[in-house]
Scaffold this motif. Structure first.
Motif, PDB file in Angstrom:
ATOM      1  N   ALA A  55      -0.140   5.906  -8.209  1.00 40.18           N
ATOM      2  CA  ALA A  55      -0.271   6.001  -9.669  1.00 40.18           C
ATOM      3  C   ALA A  55       1.019   5.519 -10.322  1.00 40.18           C
ATOM      4  CB  ALA A  55      -0.570   7.438 -10.079  1.00 40.18           C
ATOM      5  N   PHE A  89      -0.776   2.826 -10.802  1.00 40.44           N
ATOM      6  CA  PHE A  89      -1.414   1.566 -10.444  1.00 40.44           C
ATOM      7  C   PHE A  89      -2.584   1.822  -9.508  1.00 40.44           C
ATOM      8  CE2 PHE A  89       3.200   0.850 -10.843  1.00 40.44           C
ATOM      9  CZ  PHE A  89       3.205   0.007 -11.938  1.00 40.44           C
ATOM     10  N   SER A  90      -3.599   0.988  -9.621  1.00 34.85           N
ATOM     11  CA  SER A  90      -4.674   1.026  -8.641  1.00 34.85           C
ATOM     12  C   SER A  90      -4.189   0.308  -7.389  1.00 34.85           C
ATOM     13  CB  SER A  90      -5.919   0.322  -9.193  1.00 34.85           C
ATOM     14  OG  SER A  90      -5.679  -1.064  -9.342  1.00 34.85           O
ATOM     15  N   PHE A  91      -4.879   0.562  -6.288  1.00 33.19           N
ATOM     16  CA  PHE A  91      -4.474  -0.084  -5.037  1.00 33.19           C
ATOM     17  C   PHE A  91      -4.566  -1.599  -5.146  1.00 33.19           C
ATOM     18  CE2 PHE A  91      -5.550  -1.862  -0.849  1.00 33.19           C
ATOM     19  CZ  PHE A  91      -4.419  -1.479  -0.137  1.00 33.19           C
ATOM     20  N   GLY A  92      -5.613  -2.089  -5.797  1.00 33.40           N
ATOM     21  CA  GLY A  92      -5.771  -3.533  -5.955  1.00 33.40           C
ATOM     22  C   GLY A  92      -4.652  -4.159  -6.764  1.00 33.40           C
ATOM     23  N   SER A  93      -4.235  -3.479  -7.839  1.00 34.44           N
ATOM     24  CA  SER A  93      -3.135  -3.989  -8.663  1.00 34.44           C
ATOM     25  C   SER A  93      -1.831  -4.003  -7.884  1.00 34.44           C
ATOM     26  CB  SER A  93      -2.973  -3.129  -9.925  1.00 34.44           C
ATOM     27  OG  SER A  93      -4.140  -3.161 -10.708  1.00 34.44           O
TER      28      SER A  93
END
Length: 260
Positions: free
Chosen positions: A140, A142-146
């Motif tokens: 957090a 951030f998302s894992f993809g980001s």
């Protein structure tokens, strides 16, 4: 050294373009690891000084003989931490030897950072390092993809610069390649040795040199000592990471294995 230089130049003819690149890259990879000619210009004449090569060391000093398994003829002892260990003959081609040393150095530095991060991270959070990414709030906000996309983008850019600089030293120390820096000199190679840039940016504490009137002056003796210490610690860290992986496969952590 003559035999080494001959083998080096001969080996380049059979090396793939993946490692040798263009003509300039050929010339760069043709530079040996042993005696280094250092030109010093004076009025009317050119003085060339050759650095002495230290005697070869063995990874099994008590054993004599053994041929290339114990004392490989393609390793002359001039590389920091070279104890003649190459049982698979990976360094027979000098072009590949130079690349393998670069890879060992980079992987070793990452391993040293990872070992410290694993111990500190678990001691701080109490979460095993191989479960940290799945912990609530670990990535957090951030998302894992980001996070993955940003890392691939930034790391790809930095690694591409290192790749280009390997074949064309100092080519990346220009203003357009370092947009956040007001001076490209901060990213120039101050020591002249591949993989050891030094300078105000990469050696801010002056461990391998000194600053005089704003100019970084490398200390050859300190630099060689630090090179040897770094490669030894890097190899230990890579071995430690291998052990950590085996421990993680059994659900164990380094601190847990130490009873902490």
């Amino acid at each position: 050294m003559a035999a080494t230089s001959s083998a080096f130049v001969g080996g380049l003819g059979s090396s793939s373009t993946f490692l040798t690149g263009g003509k300039r890259s050929h010339d760069l990879l043709s530079a040996g690891f042993g005696a280094r000619a250092i030109p010093a210009f004076t009025p009317g004449k050119l003085i060339v000084a050759a650095a002495a090569v230290q005697p070869k060391k063995s990874w099994i000093p008590a054993v004599r003989g053994g041929g290339n398994f114990i004392d490989p003829e393609w390793l002359d002892g001039s590389l920091p931490g070279d104890y003649g260990f190459d049982p698979l003959g990976l360094g027979k081609d000098p072009a590949f030897l130079k690349w393998y040393r670069e890879a060992e150095l980079i992987h070793g530095r990452w391993a040293m950072a990872a070992v410290v991060g694993i111990f500190v991270g678990q001691a701080w959070s109490g979460i095993p390092w191989f479960e940290a990414g799945a912990a609530p709030g670990a990535v957090a906000p951030f998302s894992f993809g980001s996070l993955l996309g940003t890392q691939l983008l930034l790391m790809g850019w930095v690694e591409s610069k290192r790749w280009v600089d390997f074949f064309n030293p100092d080519s990346q120390s220009v203003e357009w390649a370092t947009p956040w820096s007001r001076s490209a000199e901060n990213f120039a190679n101050a020591t002249g040795d591949q993989g050891y840039p030094g300078g105000k940016f990469f050696d801010p504490l002056g461990l391998a040199g000194t600053l005089k009137d704003g100019v970084y002056i490398p200390d050859g003796e300190k630099l060689e000592r630090l090179k040897l210490a770094e490669i030894k610690h890097a190899r230990l860290a890579m071995l430690a990471m291998l052990i950590f992986y085996f421990e993680a496969g059994q659900g164990k952590t380094p601190l847990g294995a130490l009873g902490l």
